[in-house]
Design an enzyme around this catalytic site. Structure first.
Site, mmCIF file in Angstrom:
data_model
loop_
_atom_site.group_PDB
_atom_site.id
_atom_site.type_symbol
_atom_site.label_atom_id
_atom_site.label_comp_id
_atom_site.label_asym_id
_atom_site.label_seq_id
_atom_site.Cartn_x
_atom_site.Cartn_y
_atom_site.Cartn_z
ATOM 1 N N ASP A 91 -17.511 -6.964 -4.514
ATOM 2 C CA ASP A 91 -17.106 -7.681 -5.719
ATOM 3 C C ASP A 91 -17.957 -8.949 -5.824
ATOM 4 O OD1 ASP A 91 -16.110 -9.390 -3.834
ATOM 5 O OD2 ASP A 91 -14.018 -9.175 -4.400
ATOM 6 N N GLY A 93 -16.950 -12.092 -5.920
ATOM 7 C CA GLY A 93 -16.346 -13.313 -5.411
ATOM 8 C C GLY A 93 -15.508 -14.012 -6.467
ATOM 9 N N GLN A 200 -14.358 -8.278 -19.604
ATOM 10 C CA GLN A 200 -13.136 -9.093 -19.617
ATOM 11 C C GLN A 200 -12.607 -9.127 -21.059
ATOM 12 O OE1 GLN A 200 -11.389 -10.333 -17.160
ATOM 13 N NE2 GLN A 200 -12.786 -10.123 -15.403
ATOM 14 N N ASP A 277 -10.410 0.805 -7.011
ATOM 15 C CA ASP A 277 -10.204 0.258 -5.669
ATOM 16 C C ASP A 277 -8.906 -0.511 -5.683
ATOM 17 O OD1 ASP A 277 -11.404 -2.244 -7.125
ATOM 18 O OD2 ASP A 277 -10.560 -2.994 -5.250
ATOM 19 N N CYS A 315 1.407 16.680 3.909
ATOM 20 C CA CYS A 315 0.153 16.003 4.262
ATOM 21 C C CYS A 315 -0.471 16.610 5.510
ATOM 22 C CB CYS A 315 0.418 14.509 4.471
ATOM 23 S SG CYS A 315 -1.042 13.553 4.910
ATOM 24 N N CYS A 317 -2.916 15.069 7.265
ATOM 25 C CA CYS A 317 -3.680 14.024 7.976
ATOM 26 C C CYS A 317 -3.321 13.997 9.454
ATOM 27 C CB CYS A 317 -3.456 12.654 7.344
ATOM 28 S SG CYS A 317 -1.972 11.779 7.914
ATOM 29 N N CYS A 320 0.283 12.734 10.195
ATOM 30 C CA CYS A 320 1.368 13.675 9.872
ATOM 31 C C CYS A 320 1.341 14.904 10.774
ATOM 32 C CB CYS A 320 1.289 14.071 8.397
ATOM 33 S SG CYS A 320 1.790 12.705 7.319
ATOM 34 N N HIS A 346 -2.563 7.149 7.426
ATOM 35 C CA HIS A 346 -1.845 8.065 6.530
ATOM 36 C C HIS A 346 -1.999 7.667 5.068
ATOM 37 C CE1 HIS A 346 0.992 10.522 4.440
ATOM 38 N NE2 HIS A 346 1.435 9.402 3.881
#
Lengths: 377, 377
Positions: A91, A93, A200, A277, A315, A317, A320, A346
């Site tokens: 990003d 900042g 923006q 994100d 799941c 993963c 799990c 997870h």
């Protein structure tokens, strides 16, 4: 050519694509885990690779303060410093600096602020933000913008947007002049980082449209919609995204910053967003908030004390497959450091898997909204 | 037959053996990582497996308080609860209870103490300690003993030892009567946990000898030397071990509790010790203290800020193969949770690798003391 973006299929407004960055090919729509200070908190890099992450986010403000972008440059850039060899987006900042509230002062030139670490005085301008991001060596850098607060009246949003647009031009000019200075070694001949513009305009549709059009004139390789998830109701977030997307080029990646819950990221991707994100999956994990195909659960809850089932029965993963809710609750109750590690693994697996399923459906041209395995939260 | 111990070769006084426990075959001499509350702090179980750990230690006192041994029994025992399917040794709770100082009261029957968590009143007797350890389902349980403080005069050490010996008899009687009640499932037919006796006697050689002889009469499948590493000088630790070992059966495993630094564990193994445990590698890691083939280093030190080398150039662990000292220093400086994970992985790898090299040398019948790659610390 440092960024190629190819859309394979569309389904409704959703797009299934591949974005080729210097350090990785990224399948879109993509969710990017946040690695604020050169670490996706509590997760070793090889496990992040095993989760299938192809791109993560680093925070320019934090890395500038500690360990410092010049140190990272000397270490060969952020990829090499943290031993993450896939893609990184940083990003600008701006968002973090604007979060400092009392500690900052905005002028035409940039932002004066005090470090949250030691109170020391610092100054960020568009040019400085570009220098820092180039030193970090990110695959995608972001233009330095003012994240307009919510609520903001029209006059304030207008003024803030004008500043952001002037800063976008300065960002681009400086970035283009210096992007060759990225710290990557000879394994990336001719490759340079990419700078995305940020739309923006507060919650005003005409300002958002104007922002998009002005940035498109500047010709960035990708565009973000910023200034959302700042406290506004979720319907408004969706509305602003829906109103803004048509003014962004169809053939370039479109990124909504800082979102969101699992059902939100699915919804926005269906609307045509390619990148997102959020700290939510990682931060929530450290507090015991778990995302599952059956909704959210707080693993600290007493009702899980003897629950031998996995966090999410759907799941696959590594957490799990191996650990019970009872054990994970015990780790939280005992404040064991392993709790953060396993909960984060997870939650990230759930987010990345959610995006994988979504990409599969988009690829198959299936209407996404119906038959979605993701219940509302 | 729940424990078989076979010595393959001896080299000087050192022994290279294999101890077959219900959940794992353990190559000795062995160092056992400590997993106090059902987790070797900060390390996921699959990475602990990858490190080659075959046996870990659990703390009876902590697990009794939280989540409670009866809960763990209902979950199928500690192995299943924490998804660690190799061997587990549990201490008796005695050492922890005696560490509480002001909060405890010792009688012939047992120890009254207050929880360090909530101040609640609890009582541990030899019988209760056995019940808890059987409920946990450890492969090796330890007799309930009084860990004699240091310094202690002869009369005090004598009195304390007598109590420990009476408690050893009570421990054994109760354990033998109830060991069938371990929570393991049908995959362990006929297998039961093993109870080791603990030699006390303070720093008095005649008491240590008497303790060893009395315990040997009781016929345990293995013996520990306890009450060391309680503040005495290191020469005294070595002396007591050297004086005690000859009175313990050569054909049974010999365990020194709560040691030590890398050069100590090598030294004691050379003297004929088969098993050791210590929180040092894990606890030190969380504070940034790293063990390497070149000695100890504090990774927080500023001199590592731009050091691109691995923690230990001789180490093949996943941390040394991937991350620089500069990055690991940054993680500590930024208080990132990943610091504990990576530092712990390295320190455990170093300890386990140290033992592997030692076993190789013992197996080859090579004199260990000379040509050791382990410099003094």
């Amino acid at each position: 050519m440092s960024l190629s973006f190819q859309i394979h299929t569309t389904s409704g407004k959703g797009r299934r694509g591949t974005m080729i960055l210097p350090h990785a090919a990224v399948e879109t729509p993509v969710f990017m885990p946040v690695g604020t200070v050169a670490s996706v908190k509590a997760v070793p890099q090889h496990l992040l690779e095993e989760l299938g992450a192809r791109i993560i986010l680093g925070n320019t403000y934090h890395l500038y303060l500690r360990p410092g972008h010049e140190l990272i440059r000397r270490m060969g850039g952020l990829h090499r410093f943290m031993s993450w060899h896939r893609a990184i987006l940083t990003d600008s900042g701006g968002f973090q600096v604007f979060s400092l509230n009392e500690l900052r002062k905005v002028t035409e030139d940039g932002v004066q602020f005090r470090s949250h670490l030691d109170g020391g005085a610092h100054f960020f301008s568009p040019e400085h933000s570009m220098d820092v991001q180039i030193a970090l060596g990110s695959d995608i850098a972001m233009a330095f913008d003012e994240c307009t607060e919510y609520p903001a009246d029209y006059a304030r949003a207008r003024k803030s947007l004008d500043l952001t647009l002037r800063w976008a031009e300065r960002s681009k000019r400086h970035f283009d002049a210096h992007k060759q200075e990225r710290p990557w070694d000879e394994s990336f001949p001719g490759q340079t980082p990419n700078l995305f513009g940020i739309v923006q305009g507060g919650m005003y549709k005409d300002l958002r449209r104007e922002a998009a059009e002005r940035l498109v004139e500047m010709d960035f390789p990708g565009y973000a919609i910023g200034g959302l998830s700042v406290g506004e109701p979720r319907e408004l977030t969706r509305e602003i995204i829906a109103e803004t997307l048509p003014y962004l080029p169809k053939d370039k990646p479109r990124y909504v910053m800082g979102v969101g819950y699992p059902d939100e990221i699915v919804e926005y991707a269906e609307m045509g967003v390619d990148m997102m994100d959020c700290v939510l999956p990682t931060r929530a994990a450290r507090h015991g908030l778990i995302f599952t195909s059956e909704g959210r659960l707080n693993i600290k809850n007493r009702r899980f004390a003897e629950d031998q089932g996995p966090l999410d029965p759907e799941c696959g993963c590594m957490v799990c497959q191996r650990y019970s809710r009872a054990y994970l609750r015990h780790l939280m109750a005992s404040q064991e450091p392993l709790a953060a590690v396993l909960n984060t693994l997870h939650n990230l697996a759930f987010y990345l898997d959610t995006m994988q399923k979504l990409r599969d459906r988009l690829e198959a041209g299936q209407p996404v909204a119906s038959g979605s395995p993701l219940p509302p939260l």
